[in-house]
Design an enzyme around this catalytic site. Structure first.
Site, PDB file in Angstrom:
ATOM      1  N   ARG A 171      -0.022  16.623  -3.956  1.00 49.77           N
ATOM      2  CA  ARG A 171       0.328  17.605  -4.986  1.00 49.77           C
ATOM      3  C   ARG A 171       1.518  18.481  -4.604  1.00 49.77           C
ATOM      4  O   ARG A 171       1.627  19.623  -5.017  1.00 49.77           O
ATOM      5  CB  ARG A 171      -0.877  18.491  -5.350  1.00 49.77           C
ATOM      6  CG  ARG A 171      -1.989  17.723  -6.045  1.00 49.77           C
ATOM      7  CD  ARG A 171      -2.966  18.621  -6.782  1.00 49.77           C
ATOM      8  NE  ARG A 171      -2.341  19.731  -7.478  1.00 49.77           N
ATOM      9  CZ  ARG A 171      -1.617  19.628  -8.585  1.00 49.77           C
ATOM     10  NH1 ARG A 171      -1.402  18.465  -9.123  1.00 49.77           N
ATOM     11  NH2 ARG A 171      -1.082  20.699  -9.132  1.00 49.77           N
ATOM     12  N   ARG A 172       2.415  17.902  -3.768  1.00 53.75           N
ATOM     13  CA  ARG A 172       3.626  18.655  -3.399  1.00 53.75           C
ATOM     14  C   ARG A 172       4.891  17.835  -3.660  1.00 53.75           C
ATOM     15  O   ARG A 172       5.962  18.170  -3.162  1.00 53.75           O
ATOM     16  CB  ARG A 172       3.535  19.058  -1.920  1.00 53.75           C
ATOM     17  CG  ARG A 172       2.540  20.200  -1.714  1.00 53.75           C
ATOM     18  CD  ARG A 172       2.088  20.358  -0.289  1.00 53.75           C
ATOM     19  NE  ARG A 172       3.163  20.562   0.671  1.00 53.75           N
ATOM     20  CZ  ARG A 172       2.965  20.710   1.982  1.00 53.75           C
ATOM     21  NH1 ARG A 172       1.731  20.709   2.465  1.00 53.75           N
ATOM     22  NH2 ARG A 172       3.973  20.885   2.806  1.00 53.75           N
ATOM     23  N   GLY A 173       4.742  16.727  -4.418  1.00 50.83           N
ATOM     24  CA  GLY A 173       5.919  15.919  -4.773  1.00 50.83           C
ATOM     25  C   GLY A 173       6.251  14.814  -3.788  1.00 50.83           C
ATOM     26  O   GLY A 173       7.213  14.073  -3.986  1.00 50.83           O
ATOM     27  N   GLY A 180       4.432  12.118  -3.036  1.00 53.18           N
ATOM     28  CA  GLY A 180       4.081  10.796  -3.568  1.00 53.18           C
ATOM     29  C   GLY A 180       5.234  10.202  -4.358  1.00 53.18           C
ATOM     30  O   GLY A 180       5.602   9.037  -4.179  1.00 53.18           O
ATOM     31  N   SER A 190      -4.622   2.388  -7.499  1.00 55.86           N
ATOM     32  CA  SER A 190      -5.744   3.332  -7.569  1.00 55.86           C
ATOM     33  C   SER A 190      -5.494   4.302  -8.721  1.00 55.86           C
ATOM     34  O   SER A 190      -4.399   4.340  -9.283  1.00 55.86           O
ATOM     35  CB  SER A 190      -5.853   4.117  -6.259  1.00 55.86           C
ATOM     36  OG  SER A 190      -4.725   4.966  -6.114  1.00 55.86           O
ATOM     37  N   LEU A 248       0.505   5.666   0.300  1.00 59.67           N
ATOM     38  CA  LEU A 248      -0.443   6.769   0.511  1.00 59.67           C
ATOM     39  C   LEU A 248       0.284   8.037   0.938  1.00 59.67           C
ATOM     40  O   LEU A 248       1.148   8.006   1.809  1.00 59.67           O
ATOM     41  CB  LEU A 248      -1.447   6.382   1.606  1.00 59.67           C
ATOM     42  CG  LEU A 248      -2.380   7.497   2.094  1.00 59.67           C
ATOM     43  CD1 LEU A 248      -3.426   7.828   1.036  1.00 59.67           C
ATOM     44  CD2 LEU A 248      -3.074   7.111   3.396  1.00 59.67           C
ATOM     45  N   THR A 249      -0.071   9.147   0.308  1.00 53.40           N
ATOM     46  CA  THR A 249       0.287  10.472   0.816  1.00 53.40           C
ATOM     47  C   THR A 249      -0.994  11.047   1.398  1.00 53.40           C
ATOM     48  O   THR A 249      -2.025  11.060   0.729  1.00 53.40           O
ATOM     49  CB  THR A 249       0.787  11.398  -0.315  1.00 53.40           C
ATOM     50  OG1 THR A 249       1.835  10.737  -1.018  1.00 53.40           O
ATOM     51  CG2 THR A 249       1.293  12.711   0.234  1.00 53.40           C
ATOM     52  N   GLU A 277       2.205  -3.617  -5.862  1.00 52.59           N
ATOM     53  CA  GLU A 277       1.095  -4.573  -5.930  1.00 52.59           C
ATOM     54  C   GLU A 277      -0.041  -3.980  -6.747  1.00 52.59           C
ATOM     55  O   GLU A 277      -0.340  -2.796  -6.638  1.00 52.59           O
ATOM     56  CB  GLU A 277       0.599  -4.844  -4.495  1.00 52.59           C
ATOM     57  CG  GLU A 277       0.416  -6.298  -4.186  1.00 52.59           C
ATOM     58  CD  GLU A 277       0.009  -6.510  -2.742  1.00 52.59           C
ATOM     59  OE1 GLU A 277      -1.082  -6.066  -2.370  1.00 52.59           O
ATOM     60  OE2 GLU A 277       0.792  -7.120  -1.992  1.00 52.59           O
ATOM     61  N   SER A 298       4.141   8.524 -13.977  1.00 52.42           N
ATOM     62  CA  SER A 298       4.974   9.720 -14.050  1.00 52.42           C
ATOM     63  C   SER A 298       6.395   9.411 -13.573  1.00 52.42           C
ATOM     64  O   SER A 298       7.380   9.800 -14.196  1.00 52.42           O
ATOM     65  CB  SER A 298       4.349  10.828 -13.198  1.00 52.42           C
ATOM     66  OG  SER A 298       5.152  11.965 -13.212  1.00 52.42           O
ATOM     67  N   CYS A 326       0.862  -1.194   0.000  1.00 52.95           N
ATOM     68  CA  CYS A 326       0.000   0.000   0.000  1.00 52.95           C
ATOM     69  C   CYS A 326       0.886   1.228   0.000  1.00 52.95           C
ATOM     70  O   CYS A 326       1.969   1.211   0.604  1.00 52.95           O
ATOM     71  CB  CYS A 326      -0.866   0.040   1.259  1.00 52.95           C
ATOM     72  SG  CYS A 326      -2.116  -1.237   1.323  1.00 52.95           S
TER      73      CYS A 326
END
Length: 544
Positions: free
Chosen positions: A409-411, A413, A438, A402-403, A434, A447, A400
Site C-alpha cells: 500500500r505504498r506504490g 507493487g 492472486s 510479491l511486495t 502468468e 490498476s 511470481c
C-alpha cells in the site's frame, strides 16, 4: 472446559471473528485441525468464502456449537453393475472397448445398434472459485475473460456480466472503481438491435482508432471504424486464464498439511511478518514461535543467537547479483537462479508464505529473480521481487510477483509491475503475467494497465487538424502490454460503445478526473534512463 459434543476435523460451524470495523461477526468456518496446548483445546479454522490468509487457531469459546454441522461421510465409489470389486472404467477405456466391440459386431451382422461409447463425454471438472476476502467490502468489478480475436470487439462492445468470481478485497486495498464510468460491479448485456447486421470480427487490433474532441471540457471519444477481414483471427486468445504456467500450483498435492499455515512469525531485519499461507520450511523450524532470517542472504535460523553469529560471518549487504537500476534509494538487482541457487531458494520459501497460487520449485535454474531494495546506511533492504522465466514460450514477463507486507500500500507493487514492462520494452517484446493472479495481484495489474492505457489515450494530440488515430497494436507496442490485456482493460473500464455504425471509446469526465487523481498519488515511477540492462539470448545454452 470440554465441549459437550466432540468437535472433529471437517466439522463446520459459525466462528466469532472481528471484521474491519472491529465488529463481531459469525461467519461459517471449517475445522481443519485440533490440538491441545497446556490442557486447552485449540481449533484451526478456515472461514468459508474468505481468503485462506485469514485462517487461524481459535479457542472453544469462539465456536457456536448450537449450529455444528458434522462432516458428511464420503460415499464409496459406485460399483459397476453392482458387482463387488468392480469399478467403473475410465471414459477413454470405455470408448476404446465400445469401438472395438463395434468393429467386431459390424463385421458379423448389420443389425447391431451403434456403440454408445463414441458419444461419452469427457468428465468435466468444476473449477473451484478462488476464495474471496472479507465479504463486507463492496466488490471490485468482475474480470471479463479474454475474448477470442474473432469475438474481441463484439465482446468489447457488449461487456456482458460473465460467470466469473467477484473478487472482494480488503477495504484498505486500492479500489479501481474511480476509473470506471460508474461504480457498478456487473455489466448489462445490451441486446443487439433487430435488422442491423454486424461483422463477426469488427474492430481488429490493427484498426485505426480516431479521437474526437467534444465541446465538453476534458471529454474525448475514440472511433474504431469496422475493418475488412482482420488478420489477427489466427491468434489464439485464451478465453480463460491458463492454469499450466511454469510456477502455477496444480493443486494435486493439496492436503490438510499444506492448507494450514505452519510458521507463526518471521523476523526479517527490523520487521516481524505474520505469514498468510503454508511454506515448506524444514519441519523442525515450524514449532518455533519466531523464525529468524538474515535480511541480506535470506538464510533461516532457529534463534536470535544463531542469527547474531551468522551476521558476524555474512558479508552481504545487498542481494547477490547485478544492480541493474538505481534511482534515489530504490535499486533493482538481477539474480540468476542457477548462479545463486541458495539465495533463490530462500527467496522462494519466504515468498510462498504470502503467495497461495504458486507452487515452489527447488529447481530455480530456469528463472531470473529481480529483487527491489530500499537503501539506508545499513544496506539494501528487500522490499519485494518478481521472477520470470529465462525463456517463455507464452510471452510471460512475470512468473511470481510479491511486495512484502510491511511495504504494501505504498506504490511498490505498481513499481515492480512497471519495471517488468520496462524490461520487456528493452527486450522488444510484449509481456503478460502468468495466470492465475492472486486477488491482490489482480487489483494491482488492473490498476496499472488502466492508468497506462488512459495515459496514452489522454496524451493523443490532433494531427494537422485531423483527429488523432491509434490502433490496439500501437498501444501494445508503446506499453509492451499484451494485446489481450489491452482489450480486456478497455472492456473492464467499460470504455467501448457502438455509435452511428462505429465502435467508439468514450473517455467521460469521471474517468478523466479519476485518472488524474490516481496519477497525482503515484509518486514512485521507473526512470528508463536509470536502467542499465542488456537482455541475454537464453536459447543459446552456453549462456546458462
Amino acid at each position: 472446559p470440554a465441549p459437550p459434543v466432540d468437535v472433529v476435523e471437517g466439522c463446520r460451524l459459525p466462528v466469532l471473528r472481528k471484521n474491519q470495523e472491529h465488529e463481531d461477526e459469525w461467519p461459517l468456518a471449517e475445522i481443519l485441525s485440533v490440538k491441545e496446548v497446556s490442557s486447552r483445546k485449540l481449533y484451526y479454522v478456515h472461514y468459508i468464502d474468505f481468503n485462506k490468509r485469514l485462517d487461524e487457531w481459535v479457542t472453544l469459546d469462539r465456536l457456536d456449537l448450537k449450529k455444528l454441522q458434522f462432516p458428511k461421510k464420503e460415499a464409496k465409489t459406485p460399483t459397476k453393475n453392482g458387482l463387488p470389486g468392480s469399478r467403473p472404467s475410465s471414459p477413454e477405456r470405455e470408448v476404446r472397448k465400445s469401438l472395438d466391440l463395434n468393429v467386431q459386431t459390424t463385421t458379423t451382422t448389420t443389425a447391431t445398434a451403434p456403440s454408445r461409447g463414441k458419444t461419452l463425454p469427457a468428465p468435466k471438472r468444476k473449477a473451484e472459485p478462488p476464495a474471496p476476502l472479507a465479504p463486507q467490502v463492496s466488490p471490485a468489478p468482475p474480470v471479463p475473460s479474454l475474448p477470442s480475436s474473432a469475438e474481441a470487439s463484439q465482446a468489447a462492445v457488449y461487456p456482458a456480466a460473465r460467470e466469473s468470481t467477484t473478487f472482494k478485497s480488503r477495504e484498505d486495498h486500492e479500489q479501481l472503481t474511480s476509473l470506471t464510468t460508474n461504480g457498478t460491479a456487473a455489466r448489462r448485456l445490451i441486446p443487439p438491435q433487430p435488422g442491423r447486421k454486424r461483422k463477426a470480427n469488427c474492430g481488429g487490433t490493427d484498426e485505426m482508432i480516431k479521437v474526437l474532441q467534444y465541446n465538453k471540457p476534458q471529454s474525448a471519444s475514440v472511433f474504431l471504424p469496422p475493418p475488412e477481414d482482420s488478420q489477427d483471427s489466427s491468434d489464439g486468445i485464451p478465453t480463460a486464464p491458463r492454469m499450466t504456467g511454469s510456477l502455477v500450483s496444480d493443486r494435486s498435492h493439496d492436503d490438510i498439511v499444506t492448507r494450514m499455515k505452519n510458521i507463526e512469525c518471521i523476523e526479517l531485519g527490523r520487521h516481524r511478518l505474520k505469514p498468510w499461507y503454508f511454506s515448506p520450511y524444514p519441519q523442525e523450524l515450524t514449532s518455533l514461535p519466531i523464525l529468524y532470517l538474515c535480511e541480506f542472504c535470506l538464510k533461516y535460523v532457529k534463534s536470535l543467537k544463531c542469527l547474531q553469529r551468522h551476521l558476524t560471518k555474512c558479508n552481504l549487504r545487498h542481494p547477490p547479483g547485478n544492480e541493474i537500476y538505481r534511482k534515489g534509494t530504490i535499486s533493482f538487482f538481477e539474480i540468476d537462479g542457477r548462479k545463486n541457487k541458495t539465495y533463490s531458494q530462500n527467496l522462494c520459501l519466504i515468498a510462498k508464505c504470502f503467495l497461495d497460487h504458486k507452487t515452489l520449485y527447488y529447481d530455480t535454474d530456469p528463472f531470473l529473480f529481480y529483487v527491489m531494495t530500499e537503501y539506508d546506511s545499513k544496506g539494501f533492504h528487500i522490499v519485494g521481487y518478481f521472477s520470470k522465466e529465462k525463456e517463455s514460450t507464452e510471452d510471460y514477463n512475470v512468473a511470481c510477483i510479491l511486495t512484502l507486507p510491511p511495504y504494501q500500500r505504498r506504490g511498490y507493487g505498481k513499481l515492480l509491475i512497471e519495471f517488468s514492462y520496462e524490461l520487456s520494452k528493452v527486450e522488444g517484446k510484449t509481456g503478460t503475467p502468468e495466470k492465475p493472479l492472486s486477488d491482490l495481484g489482480l487489483l494491482s495489474y488492473r490498476s496499472y494497465w488502466s492508468q497506462t492505457i488512459l495515459e496514452i489515450l489522454m496524451d493523443l494530440k490532433p494531427d494537422n487538424g485531423e483527429r488523432p488515430q491509434i490502433t490496439i497494436n500501437e498501444i501494445s507496442e508503446i506499453t509492451s502490454v499484451k494485446k489481450e490485456d489491452v482489450i480486456s482493460t478497455l472492456q473492464y473500464l467499460n470504455l467501448i460503445n457502438y455509435y452511428k455504425g462505429q465502435y467508439i471509446l468514450t473517455l467521460s469526465e469521471e474517468i478523466v478526473d479519476g485518472h488524474e487523481k490516481a496519477m497525482q498519488k503515484r509518486h514512485l515511477r521507473i526512470d528508463p534512463k536509470c536502467l542499465h540492462f542488456t537482455p541475454k539470448d537464453w536459447s543459446k545454452r552456453g549462456k546458462w
